[in-house]
Design a protein around this motif. Structure first.
Motif, mmCIF file in Angstrom:
data_model
loop_
_atom_site.group_PDB
_atom_site.id
_atom_site.type_symbol
_atom_site.label_atom_id
_atom_site.label_comp_id
_atom_site.label_asym_id
_atom_site.label_seq_id
_atom_site.Cartn_x
_atom_site.Cartn_y
_atom_site.Cartn_z
ATOM 1 N N ALA A 58 26.704 -56.784 26.889
ATOM 2 C CA ALA A 58 28.126 -56.899 26.565
ATOM 3 C C ALA A 58 28.911 -57.397 27.774
ATOM 4 O O ALA A 58 29.814 -58.240 27.648
ATOM 5 C CB ALA A 58 28.673 -55.542 26.105
ATOM 6 N N ALA A 59 28.563 -56.887 28.959
ATOM 7 C CA ALA A 59 29.268 -57.291 30.180
ATOM 8 C C ALA A 59 29.057 -58.770 30.488
ATOM 9 O O ALA A 59 29.956 -59.456 30.980
ATOM 10 C CB ALA A 59 28.800 -56.432 31.355
ATOM 11 N N VAL A 60 27.859 -59.281 30.167
ATOM 12 C CA VAL A 60 27.539 -60.679 30.465
ATOM 13 C C VAL A 60 28.088 -61.625 29.401
ATOM 14 O O VAL A 60 28.707 -62.652 29.719
ATOM 15 C CB VAL A 60 26.007 -60.866 30.599
ATOM 16 C CG1 VAL A 60 25.653 -62.348 30.696
ATOM 17 C CG2 VAL A 60 25.482 -60.122 31.811
ATOM 18 N N HIS A 61 27.884 -61.289 28.124
ATOM 19 C CA HIS A 61 28.179 -62.228 27.037
ATOM 20 C C HIS A 61 29.534 -62.024 26.366
ATOM 21 O O HIS A 61 30.013 -62.922 25.671
ATOM 22 C CB HIS A 61 27.071 -62.156 25.986
ATOM 23 C CG HIS A 61 25.737 -62.596 26.487
ATOM 24 N ND1 HIS A 61 25.371 -63.913 26.604
ATOM 25 C CD2 HIS A 61 24.673 -61.881 26.956
ATOM 26 C CE1 HIS A 61 24.150 -64.002 27.100
ATOM 27 N NE2 HIS A 61 23.705 -62.779 27.317
ATOM 28 N N PHE A 62 30.143 -60.852 26.541
ATOM 29 C CA PHE A 62 31.423 -60.574 25.884
ATOM 30 C C PHE A 62 32.420 -59.995 26.889
ATOM 31 O O PHE A 62 33.153 -59.056 26.593
ATOM 32 C CB PHE A 62 31.216 -59.618 24.702
ATOM 33 C CG PHE A 62 30.180 -60.084 23.724
ATOM 34 C CD1 PHE A 62 30.460 -61.121 22.842
ATOM 35 C CD2 PHE A 62 28.905 -59.524 23.708
ATOM 36 C CE1 PHE A 62 29.493 -61.574 21.943
ATOM 37 C CE2 PHE A 62 27.935 -59.970 22.814
ATOM 38 C CZ PHE A 62 28.228 -61.000 21.935
ATOM 39 N N ALA A 63 32.434 -60.591 28.078
ATOM 40 C CA ALA A 63 33.298 -60.091 29.159
ATOM 41 C C ALA A 63 34.779 -60.171 28.795
ATOM 42 O O ALA A 63 35.593 -59.385 29.295
ATOM 43 C CB ALA A 63 33.022 -60.875 30.442
ATOM 44 N N ALA A 64 35.132 -61.106 27.908
ATOM 45 C CA ALA A 64 36.538 -61.275 27.524
ATOM 46 C C ALA A 64 37.046 -60.116 26.675
ATOM 47 O O ALA A 64 38.261 -59.914 26.556
ATOM 48 C CB ALA A 64 36.720 -62.596 26.776
ATOM 49 N N THR A 65 36.129 -59.366 26.061
ATOM 50 C CA THR A 65 36.525 -58.210 25.231
ATOM 51 C C THR A 65 35.795 -56.977 25.747
ATOM 52 O O THR A 65 34.726 -56.628 25.238
ATOM 53 C CB THR A 65 36.179 -58.458 23.744
ATOM 54 O OG1 THR A 65 34.788 -58.829 23.644
ATOM 55 C CG2 THR A 65 37.036 -59.554 23.155
ATOM 56 N N PRO A 66 36.345 -56.283 26.752
ATOM 57 C CA PRO A 66 35.662 -55.140 27.376
ATOM 58 C C PRO A 66 35.288 -54.036 26.395
ATOM 59 O O PRO A 66 34.312 -53.318 26.626
ATOM 60 C CB PRO A 66 36.694 -54.630 28.394
ATOM 61 C CG PRO A 66 37.586 -55.792 28.657
ATOM 62 C CD PRO A 66 37.643 -56.566 27.375
ATOM 63 N N ILE A 67 36.032 -53.917 25.289
ATOM 64 C CA ILE A 67 35.757 -52.848 24.335
ATOM 65 C C ILE A 67 34.391 -53.021 23.671
ATOM 66 O O ILE A 67 33.819 -52.060 23.151
ATOM 67 C CB ILE A 67 36.874 -52.776 23.258
ATOM 68 C CG1 ILE A 67 36.819 -51.418 22.536
ATOM 69 C CG2 ILE A 67 36.764 -53.925 22.269
ATOM 70 C CD1 ILE A 67 37.987 -51.177 21.614
ATOM 71 N N THR A 68 33.831 -54.241 23.722
ATOM 72 C CA THR A 68 32.510 -54.487 23.134
ATOM 73 C C THR A 68 31.425 -53.657 23.820
ATOM 74 O O THR A 68 30.434 -53.279 23.187
ATOM 75 C CB THR A 68 32.161 -55.994 23.230
ATOM 76 O OG1 THR A 68 33.153 -56.737 22.512
ATOM 77 C CG2 THR A 68 30.804 -56.276 22.616
ATOM 78 N N ALA A 69 31.613 -53.364 25.098
ATOM 79 C CA ALA A 69 30.634 -52.554 25.832
ATOM 80 C C ALA A 69 30.798 -51.061 25.566
ATOM 81 O O ALA A 69 29.907 -50.273 25.893
ATOM 82 C CB ALA A 69 30.759 -52.810 27.331
ATOM 83 N N LEU A 70 31.917 -50.673 24.949
ATOM 84 C CA LEU A 70 32.223 -49.251 24.791
ATOM 85 C C LEU A 70 31.252 -48.499 23.877
ATOM 86 O O LEU A 70 30.855 -47.377 24.207
ATOM 87 C CB LEU A 70 33.664 -49.101 24.291
ATOM 88 C CG LEU A 70 34.324 -47.752 24.510
ATOM 89 C CD1 LEU A 70 34.233 -47.327 25.970
ATOM 90 C CD2 LEU A 70 35.794 -47.805 24.076
ATOM 91 N N PRO A 71 30.852 -49.071 22.718
ATOM 92 C CA PRO A 71 29.869 -48.340 21.895
ATOM 93 C C PRO A 71 28.586 -48.013 22.649
ATOM 94 O O PRO A 71 28.040 -46.911 22.498
ATOM 95 C CB PRO A 71 29.609 -49.299 20.727
ATOM 96 C CG PRO A 71 30.873 -50.078 20.598
ATOM 97 C CD PRO A 71 31.342 -50.275 22.012
ATOM 98 N N SER A 72 28.093 -48.941 23.470
ATOM 99 C CA SER A 72 26.881 -48.674 24.250
ATOM 100 C C SER A 72 27.114 -47.571 25.274
ATOM 101 O O SER A 72 26.262 -46.694 25.470
ATOM 102 C CB SER A 72 26.419 -49.952 24.974
ATOM 103 O OG SER A 72 25.987 -50.927 24.056
#
Length: 321
Positions: free
Chosen positions: A270-284
């Motif tokens: 998520a940090a690498v591929h979806f850095a523009a949306t930090p909330i994407t890393a939140l479920p993990s």
């Protein structure tokens, strides 16, 4: 060192909770670590590679049915559960992507410790973790592409390269180093569980620190989805193993393997591929927090129940005699 390792593993969930709380209160203390998440996960995978031995691979050959069930359930049950929960809760795209991402990850290394605590088949747990991790560079991007493409355009090839960099290469390097310097690195191998615990705690803290605003806005919704995802994974994994006629120790190992994800990989991707949306890393990140609470609880329940069951049998035998 062995005593410190055991203490840290037994109190893993408490450390995750403590540092998650500190990260919420003082995010500036941990937010700078986000740049090092990929490196920290690589260190964890390198340590896993150093601990792998021929015995682990022989255990795959000695019980291929159980390993196939565990790995198959890992890459079928958890991704489909994630997809179903995204649909059922009508999650926003950026959260749905994060839930699917953690659902498509392989089994987590903490599962081996939980399997030991639960008196499950630890050799099977290690075998399933090893095989699912080695298959992850291919299966994680592929399954994620198939399930998440309705929400976002995905570069599956770039994700495959990322998973190889974060998982496959460090593991292979760890195996090579272990093979070449076996006698000299035994003392370092003993330190790897401690290093893994510290790295996972810091990864969770970094994501919590960087997502404070999103947690306050959507944290409870994501927590509810994560609890269901994790709990249903345990439940379906256990009963799938039972229906396929695995014994109790094997069924417990499969349940734990299915329910516990390599959420650190989800955070890194998520940090690498979806850095523009930090909330994407939140479920993990929340999954990492939660499964390190639910895992020990489930293990304690099974260990206590097995102990009570054993005492009952001993009592019945004494009555018969």
């Amino acid at each position: 060192m062995k005593a410190i390792n055991q203490f840290l593993q037994k109190t893993f969930a408490l450390w995750v909770l403590l540092f998650a709380g500190i990260a919420m209160y003082m995010p500036e203390a941990f937010i700078w670590l986000k740049s090092y998440i990929t490196w920290m996960l690589g260190i964890i995978m390198f340590g896993m590679g150093m601990t792998l031995s021929w015995e682990d691979f022989k255990s795959v050959l000695s019980q291929p049915k159980a390993v196939a069930i565990g790995v198959g359930a890992q890459f079928i049950v958890m991704p489909l559960l994630a997809w179903g929960l995204c649909i059922a809760f009508r999650l926003p795209a950026e959260i749905a992507i994060g839930v699917l991402l953690v659902g498509c990850c392989p089994g987590g290394t903490a599962s081996n410790v939980i399997a030991y605590m639960a008196k499950a088949n630890v050799a099977l747990s290690v075998a399933c973790t090893s095989v699912s991790t080695m298959l992850a560079p291919l299966l994680t991007p592929l399954i994620f592409y198939l399930l998440a493409s309705q929400w976002i355009d995905i570069d599956a090839v770039a994700m495959l390269v990322s998973v190889m960099q974060v998982i496959l290469f460090p593991i292979i390097l760890g195996v090579i180093v272990s093979g070449l310097f076996k006698q000299k690195i035994d003392q370092y191998i003993e330190m790897m569980p401690m290093v893994s615990v510290i790295a996972i705690v810091l990864i969770v803290a970094a994501i919590i620190a960087g997502s404070k605003v999103q947690i306050l806005q959507s944290g409870l919704l994501i927590l509810a989805v994560v609890i269901l995802h994790n709990g249903l994974g345990y439940f379906i994994g256990y009963w799938a193993a039972k229906l396929l006629q695995l014994n109790q120790a094997d069924a417990k190992a499969v349940s734990i393997e299915v329910g516990m994800q390599n959420s650190g990989l989800g955070v890194a991707l998520a940090a690498v591929h979806f850095a523009a949306t930090p909330i994407t890393a939140l479920p993990s990140a929340i999954f990492s927090l939660w499964h390190n609470i639910s895992g020990p609880v489930l293990a304690s329940y099974w260990a206590t129940r097995d102990k009570a069951h054993l005492k009952k049998h001993e009592y019945d035998d004494d009555v018969i005699k």
